[in-house]
Design a protein around this motif. Structure first.
Motif, PDB file in Angstrom:
ATOM      1  N   ALA A  27       0.832  -1.206   0.000  1.00 55.32           N
ATOM      2  CA  ALA A  27       0.000   0.000   0.000  1.00 55.32           C
ATOM      3  C   ALA A  27       0.868   1.257   0.000  1.00 55.32           C
ATOM      4  CB  ALA A  27      -0.925   0.004   1.207  1.00 55.32           C
ATOM      5  N   ASP A  28       0.549   2.187  -0.872  1.00 48.84           N
ATOM      6  CA  ASP A  28       1.331   3.405  -1.017  1.00 48.84           C
ATOM      7  C   ASP A  28       1.132   4.340   0.174  1.00 48.84           C
ATOM      8  OD1 ASP A  28       3.060   5.117  -2.237  1.00 48.84           O
ATOM      9  OD2 ASP A  28       1.627   5.912  -3.689  1.00 48.84           O
ATOM     10  N   ASN A  29       2.251   4.876   0.676  1.00 47.83           N
ATOM     11  CA  ASN A  29       2.254   5.894   1.737  1.00 47.83           C
ATOM     12  C   ASN A  29       1.693   5.413   3.065  1.00 47.83           C
ATOM     13  OD1 ASN A  29       3.384   7.942   0.087  1.00 47.83           O
ATOM     14  ND2 ASN A  29       1.378   8.353  -0.820  1.00 47.83           N
ATOM     15  N   VAL A  30       1.749   4.107   3.334  1.00 44.15           N
ATOM     16  CA  VAL A  30       1.311   3.563   4.621  1.00 44.15           C
ATOM     17  C   VAL A  30       2.548   3.089   5.385  1.00 44.15           C
ATOM     18  CG1 VAL A  30      -0.007   1.758   5.800  1.00 44.15           C
ATOM     19  CG2 VAL A  30      -0.955   2.883   3.778  1.00 44.15           C
ATOM     20  N   ALA A  31       2.701   3.539   6.623  1.00 44.55           N
ATOM     21  CA  ALA A  31       3.837   3.153   7.452  1.00 44.55           C
ATOM     22  C   ALA A  31       3.347   2.724   8.822  1.00 44.55           C
ATOM     23  CB  ALA A  31       4.826   4.312   7.596  1.00 44.55           C
ATOM     24  N   VAL A  32       4.139   1.896   9.494  1.00 40.31           N
ATOM     25  CA  VAL A  32       3.822   1.470  10.855  1.00 40.31           C
ATOM     26  C   VAL A  32       4.971   1.876  11.766  1.00 40.31           C
ATOM     27  CG1 VAL A  32       4.842  -0.842  10.576  1.00 40.31           C
ATOM     28  CG2 VAL A  32       3.070  -0.464  12.311  1.00 40.31           C
ATOM     29  N   THR A  33       4.637   2.329  12.972  1.00 44.79           N
ATOM     30  CA  THR A  33       5.639   2.693  13.967  1.00 44.79           C
ATOM     31  C   THR A  33       5.282   2.049  15.299  1.00 44.79           C
ATOM     32  OG1 THR A  33       4.424   4.716  14.562  1.00 44.79           O
ATOM     33  CG2 THR A  33       6.148   4.909  12.878  1.00 44.79           C
ATOM     34  N   ASP A  84      -0.990   7.283   7.399  1.00 42.36           N
ATOM     35  CA  ASP A  84      -0.968   7.732   6.015  1.00 42.36           C
ATOM     36  C   ASP A  84       0.003   8.898   5.984  1.00 42.36           C
ATOM     37  OD1 ASP A  84      -1.366   9.048   3.572  1.00 42.36           O
ATOM     38  OD2 ASP A  84      -3.457   8.432   3.445  1.00 42.36           O
ATOM     39  N   VAL A  85       1.223   8.670   5.473  1.00 40.87           N
ATOM     40  CA  VAL A  85       2.265   9.688   5.595  1.00 40.87           C
ATOM     41  C   VAL A  85       2.023  10.874   4.677  1.00 40.87           C
ATOM     42  CG1 VAL A  85       3.987   7.994   6.323  1.00 40.87           C
ATOM     43  CG2 VAL A  85       3.777   8.544   3.903  1.00 40.87           C
TER      44      VAL A  85
END
Length: 445
Positions: free
Chosen positions: A141-147, A158-159
């Motif tokens: 998925a584009d522009n999805v990050a986990v922290t 959603d960055v």
């Protein structure tokens, strides 16, 4: 009695020691004790966390800039130490960083690399209440990050929109690793409470959990196709490797003792060739294994040995490997002052394309938008053939971050009301200061 040797096309994989001029020298790698890889890479650049006197910094260096470095421009906008970095998988000129200052920053890399230090990120994500220890981008998925953070929460973002998508609770201690599966539908974490957990971030639910390693030191977990691999320590401080079937996440289907060294293990899995690389912090060696679908599920291949201990390691995308030299993996090994490229190769006499060791690989192109992913849609990663060699892909769509800005007063009436509120607030704080001063004087007398 003859001993039957297991047949494998990767049995003779060897690692090539780099020449001095091929290394990146005179770097100032962070001295942080945080369990991070300290380095990340895409097809154009690699990033390394910097040893900063104040605040937090990291460097992004083009792959062709090997040799001695003199002055390195930095991304230096964090107010505390940078703990982890990750490159955007679909945009070569974006990199994310997390820090002890509780912020996640998304940075733009100028075409050709940095020429001056940059202090202002394209996007700043806030929401964690303690230091943020890990960041990883969704592979589909584009522009999805986990922290993950010291507040025991895992958040997806959603960055581009600059908003928190989901928050997963359920951890009872510091989260030590956080990784996606191959299609970005699940995440596996390890925690100081000695448990590994698999969860679906879109439903905010933990699917499975198990006590993976009994030792008190940090553990890590990664997905390996349809299995989960964990590395950690036993009660007697031996380094262990466990393989789990997520469908029966109670006991490992394979458990191995690696050795009794004290360095934390860093696992990396090559899904194309089913090879697992294990590198220990403070070790000079990198072990590699072949994973198979039947018991014992894992077979030792060989070991790269070096007298120089590593502080961190990462692997480059398969798209930038040299297929004419039968290179199946390239790692970047971090020492206190250098980054060394380590090339893993299969010995073949012919220099034509070897399609048996180069299946279609990860293309670095999104299969889903962030909105599709949040709605529950799943998709497989896009793949590309390496038969034509490395072809530089077209620039990704322009990243247009939407910064969340708090609206101020819109007219004179609202401005006057805001002014009166602030004046009352200032008067209250001044009276509190007078009370505190009187109390301090009373106590000192």
């Amino acid at each position: 009695m003859s001993k039957v040797v297991r047949s494998s096309k990767y049995r003779h994989v060897f690692a090539a020691q780099p020449k001095k001029e091929e290394c990146y020298q005179n770097l100032k790698v962070t001295k942080s004790a945080w369990d991070s890889n300290y380095v990340a890479a895409n097809t154009r650049y690699f990033g390394v966390i910097w040893d900063a006197a104040g605040g937090g910094s990291f460097a992004v260096i083009p792959h062709e800039a090997s040799g001695k470095t003199t002055s390195v421009p930095l991304f230096n906008g964090h107010k505390s130490a940078v703990l982890d970095i990750a490159f955007h998988p679909f945009n070569e000129n974006l990199v994310g960083s997390v820090s002890e200052d509780c912020n996640i920053c998304i940075w733009g890399i100028p075409e050709g690399g940095l020429t001056d230090s940059i202090s202002t990120p394209l996007q700043t994500l806030s929401g964690h209440k303690r230091k943020v220890g890990t960041i990883s981008f969704n592979p589909v998925a584009d522009n999805v990050a986990v922290t993950s953070s010291g507040d025991f929460l895992v958040k997806t973002w959603d960055v581009e929109q600059g908003k928190n998508l989901t928050t997963v609770e359920g951890h009872s201690d510091m989260i030590t690793s956080c990784e996606w599966n191959h299609n970005g539908s699940q995440i596996v974490t390890t925690c100081k409470d000695k448990k590994a957990r698999i969860f679906d971030p879109r439903t905010n639910s933990i699917v499975n959990e198990v006590v993976c390693h009994q030792g008190v030191k940090n553990s890590r977990a990664i997905f390996a196709k349809d299995k989960v691999i964990t590395v950690g320590f036993s009660k007697t401080s031996e380094r262990e490797l466990h393989i789990y079937d997520p469908r029966a996440f109670t006991t490992p289907i394979s458990a191995q003792v690696i050795d009794s060294a004290s360095g934390l293990l860093m696992p990396f899995y090559d899904a194309d060739n089913s090879i697992l690389y294990l590198a220990g912090k403070g070790d000079g060696n990198i072990r590699y294994y072949e994973l198979v679908d039947e018991s014992p599920y894992i077979h030792f291949l060989s070991e790269f040995k070096s007298s120089t201990p590593q502080r961190g390691l990462c692997f480059l995308p398969k798209r930038c490997l040299s297929t004419s030299e039968c290179e199946i993996a390239r790692g970047l090994k971090v020492t206190p002052f250098t980054v060394e490229p380590i090339s893993f190769r299969v010995p073949r006499k012919s220099d034509i394309f070897q399609d048996d060791i180069y299946p279609d690989t990860y293309a670095g192109e999104p299969s889903l938008t962030a909105e599709q992913w949040v709605s529950g849609t799943n998709a497989e990663p896009k793949t590309v053939s390496l038969a034509g060699g490395f072809v530089k892909k077209a620039p990704a769509a322009e990243f247009k971050p939407i910064v969340q800005v708090q609206e101020g007063p819109k007219n004179e009436k609202e401005l006057r009301e805001e002014y009166e509120k602030l004046k009352i607030r200032v008067a209250y704080l001044e009276s509190e200061i007078v009370k505190k001063d009187a109390k301090i004087k009373e106590l000192s007398n």
